[in-house]
Design an enzyme around this catalytic site. Sequence first.
Site, PDB file in Angstrom:
ATOM      1  N   MET A   1      -6.484   0.834   6.375  1.00 53.57           N
ATOM      2  CA  MET A   1      -5.241   0.259   6.905  1.00 53.57           C
ATOM      3  C   MET A   1      -5.592  -0.676   8.067  1.00 53.57           C
ATOM      4  SD  MET A   1      -1.731   1.905   8.235  1.00 53.57           S
ATOM      5  CE  MET A   1      -0.824   1.192   9.596  1.00 53.57           C
TER       6      MET A   1
ATOM      7  N   CYS B   1       0.813  -1.226   0.000  1.00 44.19           N
ATOM      8  CA  CYS B   1       0.000   0.000   0.000  1.00 44.19           C
ATOM      9  C   CYS B   1       0.845   1.274   0.000  1.00 44.19           C
ATOM     10  CB  CYS B   1      -0.919   0.016   1.217  1.00 44.19           C
ATOM     11  SG  CYS B   1      -2.165  -1.272   1.131  1.00 44.19           S
TER      12      CYS B   1
END
Length: 548
Positions: free
Chosen positions: A104, A60
């Site tokens: 996240m 990410c």
Amino acid sequence: MKKIKFLLLIFAISLTSLSCKSDKKKETKKVNASIATVIEISDSEMEKAAAIYFDKCAGCHGSSRKGATGPSLLPDGDGVALATKTLGVAGLRAFIESGTPGGMPEWKGILSEADIELMTRFLQVDPPIIPPYGLKEIKESWKLIIPVADRPAKPQHNRNISNYFGVIMRDAGKVAIIDGDTKEKLVVLKTGFAVHILRTSSSGRYIYSVGRDGRITMIDTYTKIPTIVAEVKGGFDARSVEVSKFKGYEDKYLVFGGYSPSHIAIIDAQTLEPISVTETKGNACDGDKEFLDEARVAAIVASHTDPVWICNIKERGMVDIVDYTDPKNPKITEIPTARYLHDGGFDSTGHYFLVAANASNKIVVIDVPNKKLVKIIETGIKPHPGRGTNIKNDLGNLWVTSHLGENKLSFIKTDPGEGQWTVVKEVKATGRGGGALFVKSHPKSKHLWVDRTLNPDAKLNSAVDVFDTNTLELKETLTVPEGVDGRAVHMEYNKAGDEVWVSYFMGEKSAIVIYNDKTLKVKQIIQDDWVENPTGKFNVYNTTHDIY
Ligand code: DHE
């Protein structure tokens, strides 16, 4: 204040194990993280942290920590995200431990306390530099285990290969091949660190895996027990691989999409001998202001209507149509779209490709034969479709995406005429929050399945929702079966379209749960010592024919 030149750290991810090597000097270094704080980190700690970062964070935040779906993580910031030096140990710890509503995950309980502490220091010093890795290095890594001439000309068994399933066990670095008719495990093969996806050759004979060590493993299903026949390491880190599927090119070429280094490698699909490498760095999609070295290759699909692959260049927001008719000099047509491109699949005609630009909350539609951008559609916070799925009802043919950042399924009409390429319906799954990773249906099914893998609520992340494809109403929430534990992730149909296989991972009792798609009852649970945190599952027929 002590000044220090930070030493070159080399990502050396070997074929069999993950080991980030430094220049071997072992003394402790002090790095000025800010005027006020001095961060101390030794070479061995740096190696360990780089390996954790590479495994858990790079997907990410980018291999060079410049950001992608997640923000950049640079000591001095990038003008948008805060400097990690400013966040400091406490700020970084808060994010690492608790995650964010934007998708996240929370790492507390997954990373040890010592590792979290280490990461709060690692993120405040300059990122390691990634060394070159090109055609020469790929060639050196190539292993032809069984030459084509020594392979069987026809299957050495009477099993139904087209209903085989390849099941990834990410953390074990293994792939299990299961006979979908009998549910027998045929073999568990060691395929490298953190395998990510599988693809099948257009004949359905070979299964290829690719993982976070950039290793491609080629499995032959004609042998009595499926066997590894070749391997090659296309880069240090990767998430996708695909084969040529156009008439006349079946099982001929394979494309490897590099996360690190960012490149497209074309490889012989029979032997895995590398043919060419093309770097993907370049300008971003939104003008010529920004040149990006880190331009990772995200989803790749192979067209059935043209001799091309569609490769999605994440950071640049470019959809690259790669013509493989001259594989040494592939002709690439770049289509500027939106950032950051991640995952996607075909509509029901196979003419259009839809891909999530997840950080822009958009779905991009590409007309593949005409190599043209059709439309960019705003859907919701961080669309995450996997390859998406196609269903049909009174609203027409619809391609569906789930979202990571909010509780929403968006239905995009793909039929020509009124409403084409617009969101014609939105529905919510159970509970609150997003965290959905994948959706799945089948042309023969009346059900649409969705997981909630990254939702922080254990009740939601261990369940799957099933919707009626006609009414688009929630039909049932299937909670985790007794004796099974973990998060539900990724659904795959069998060839007949009457069973759905769901993985349960990240728990004490991982399993592959097989549901009857009509009754929504559990048909079989595959649970044994060899079932270690299963993730993606790929049915040979559905993967070969892009049925989803
Ligand atoms: Fe994936 C597909 C990247 C995390 C399981 N994943 C993909 C694709 C990309 C990608 C680019 C599309 C490949 C294609 O279709 O060609 N995934 C990433 C990441 O960068 C990310 C966010 C973080 C990382 O470091 O890897 C990430 N992915 C995950 C997971 O945590 C999952 C759940 C478990 C794992 O393996 O780590 C996961 N990703 C999958 C699966 C697919 C996938 C099962 C294939 C879906 C399909 O049906 O095609």
